[in-house]
Design an enzyme around this catalytic site. Sequence first.
Site, PDB file in Angstrom:
ATOM      1  N   PRO A 156       0.789  -1.235   0.000  1.00  0.00           N
ATOM      2  CA  PRO A 156       0.000   0.000   0.000  1.00  0.00           C
ATOM      3  C   PRO A 156       0.821   1.285   0.000  1.00  0.00           C
ATOM      4  O   PRO A 156       1.820   1.410   0.729  1.00  0.00           O
ATOM      5  CB  PRO A 156      -0.836  -0.132   1.283  1.00  0.00           C
ATOM      6  CG  PRO A 156      -1.004  -1.611   1.446  1.00  0.00           C
ATOM      7  CD  PRO A 156       0.301  -2.202   0.995  1.00  0.00           C
ATOM      8  N   CYS A 157       0.354   2.249  -0.803  1.00  0.00           N
ATOM      9  CA  CYS A 157       1.056   3.516  -0.979  1.00  0.00           C
ATOM     10  C   CYS A 157       0.662   4.619   0.007  1.00  0.00           C
ATOM     11  O   CYS A 157       1.490   5.496   0.304  1.00  0.00           O
ATOM     12  CB  CYS A 157       0.817   4.037  -2.398  1.00  0.00           C
ATOM     13  SG  CYS A 157       1.403   2.933  -3.689  1.00  0.00           S
ATOM     14  N   PRO A 158      -0.595   4.655   0.510  1.00  0.00           N
ATOM     15  CA  PRO A 158      -1.007   5.787   1.349  1.00  0.00           C
ATOM     16  C   PRO A 158      -0.089   6.130   2.520  1.00  0.00           C
ATOM     17  O   PRO A 158       0.040   7.316   2.851  1.00  0.00           O
ATOM     18  CB  PRO A 158      -2.407   5.361   1.827  1.00  0.00           C
ATOM     19  CG  PRO A 158      -2.931   4.505   0.725  1.00  0.00           C
ATOM     20  CD  PRO A 158      -1.730   3.734   0.247  1.00  0.00           C
ATOM     21  N   PHE A 181       2.937   6.515   2.591  1.00  0.00           N
ATOM     22  CA  PHE A 181       4.084   7.299   2.142  1.00  0.00           C
ATOM     23  C   PHE A 181       3.719   8.405   1.153  1.00  0.00           C
ATOM     24  O   PHE A 181       4.578   9.189   0.771  1.00  0.00           O
ATOM     25  CB  PHE A 181       5.111   6.368   1.489  1.00  0.00           C
ATOM     26  CG  PHE A 181       5.426   5.154   2.305  1.00  0.00           C
ATOM     27  CD1 PHE A 181       6.216   5.262   3.442  1.00  0.00           C
ATOM     28  CD2 PHE A 181       4.925   3.908   1.964  1.00  0.00           C
ATOM     29  CE1 PHE A 181       6.500   4.141   4.223  1.00  0.00           C
ATOM     30  CE2 PHE A 181       5.201   2.793   2.727  1.00  0.00           C
ATOM     31  CZ  PHE A 181       5.991   2.903   3.859  1.00  0.00           C
TER      32      PHE A 181
END
Length: 430
Positions: A87-89, A91
Site C-alpha cells: 500500500p502507498c497511502p 508514504f
Amino acid sequence: MSAAHKSEKKPTNSYSVVEICAGAGGQALGLEKAGFEHSLAVELDKFASQTLRDNRDWEVAEGDVANRSTWNPGAYEGVDLLAGGVPCPPFSIAGKQLGASDERDLFAWAIELTGVMKPRALMLENVRGLSTPRFGAYRQRILDRLAELGYVADWQLLHASDFGVAQLRPRFVLVALREDDASYFHWPVASPTGLTVGTVLHDLMASRGWVYADAWAEMANDIGPTLVGGSKKHGGADLGPTRAKRAWLELGVDGKGIANEVPERRARHPKNVPPKLTIEMVARLQGWADEDEWDFAGGKTAKYRQIGNAFPPPVAQAVGTSIKAAFDKTVEKRDLPELATASVHDPIYQILSSTDGAIAAEKILAILNGAVDLSGLERRIAHISRDFAVDIAVHPKGGVTYELGNFKGFTGQEDHHRHDYIAANRSRVS
C-alpha cells in the site's frame, strides 16, 4: 478472448514468483513478459482478484495478505522472486505520510516475509514519497534488515515515461538479491520513446469518426500526469486531485470523470468541450497494450481504480528483465559497493541504532562533523520519532540525549492493531 485461452500464455525458461498485493496484474503481466511465472498472487480487493483469475490460471489467494488464513508463506520458501506493490497511502505526499504509524503499511512486514520465504530476489515498488527525507530512517532500517538477512539491496526512482508509457508516474523501487546475483544486477536503462497522450490515444478518440480527433491529438502532445487510482473512502472514478485535473485539462482532457464512450463524429471541439477518457484509454496510458487483451472485473469505478493503482507493465518488465539477467549472469559483473552508492539514507538513524543506550546531541553533531546543526538534528529526530520510539531526555545541567527505541511499524505481530483495522475496514482499504 476466453479466460481459458488467455491462460495458455506461458513464459519459457521462466523463474517462479510470488506476488503480494498484486492488484489488477500490472506488475504481474510485466514480470510474466520478463520471464517469470506466478506460483501465487495474493490480493485483498475482490474485483482485482477476479481480474487476475479472468486473465490467467494463476493461483490467486484473496484476502488480507498478512493474515495466515489467506495463505501460507512458508509453503513458498525458496521461490525465485518475491514481488509486490504494498500500500502507498502511508508514504504518499498527497496524504499524511504516517509511515510506520499507518495501519495499512506493509513494507516492513514484507521485509520480514523475505526472511521467512528466503527468495532469491525481492522487488517492491511504492510511491515517490517513500524516497523523501521524511522516510530516510525508515529506508535505512529496511536496508539494514535486508543486509542482516543476507541480501544486497538498493532503491531507484523510475519514471514510467522512460519505459514507453505516456505518463510520468514516478515509482520508487526496491530490489534486493543474494550477493552472488547482486553483483550482476544493473538497473534498467531509461529509453524514452517520445510517446504522448495524443499519439497513444488518437486512434481511440477517432474510432467513432470524431472530426476533431486530429486537433485533440495536437492539444494532447505531451506526457500525461500520473494517473491516480483514488481511494475507496471517497469519490468515484476521476483523474485525481484538482492540480492533476488542471494538468489534464491542458492536454484537452476533462479529468472530472471517466466516459462510457469515445466522442461521436459531431462532438464539439476539444477547446470548447474537452473529452473524458474511457477505461480502455486509461489502461493504454497505464501501459497495457491492446495485444495483452486484459479484461478488468467490476463496474467502471472498480475498473478505473484497479488500473489507476497499478504498476505499469512495461516498467515491471524492465526491472524483471534486469533481475532475470542477474540470475542468468548474462550481463557484466560489478563490484558490490557500486550497487549501493546511496546505501546511507539516514546517518543520524545509523548513529542512534548503533549506539548502546543514550547518546548526547553534542556527540552526534561531532560525529557528523558539521554536516548538520542542532536545529537540523532536532528536525531529523522529529522525523525519526514518527516511525520509531525515541527517548528524548533534557538534563538539568544542560544538554539533550537521545535513545532509539522500538520500530512502530507492523512486522508480523499477532497482536498489532492493524489486524483489527483491516477487519473493520476491508471494503474501504485501498
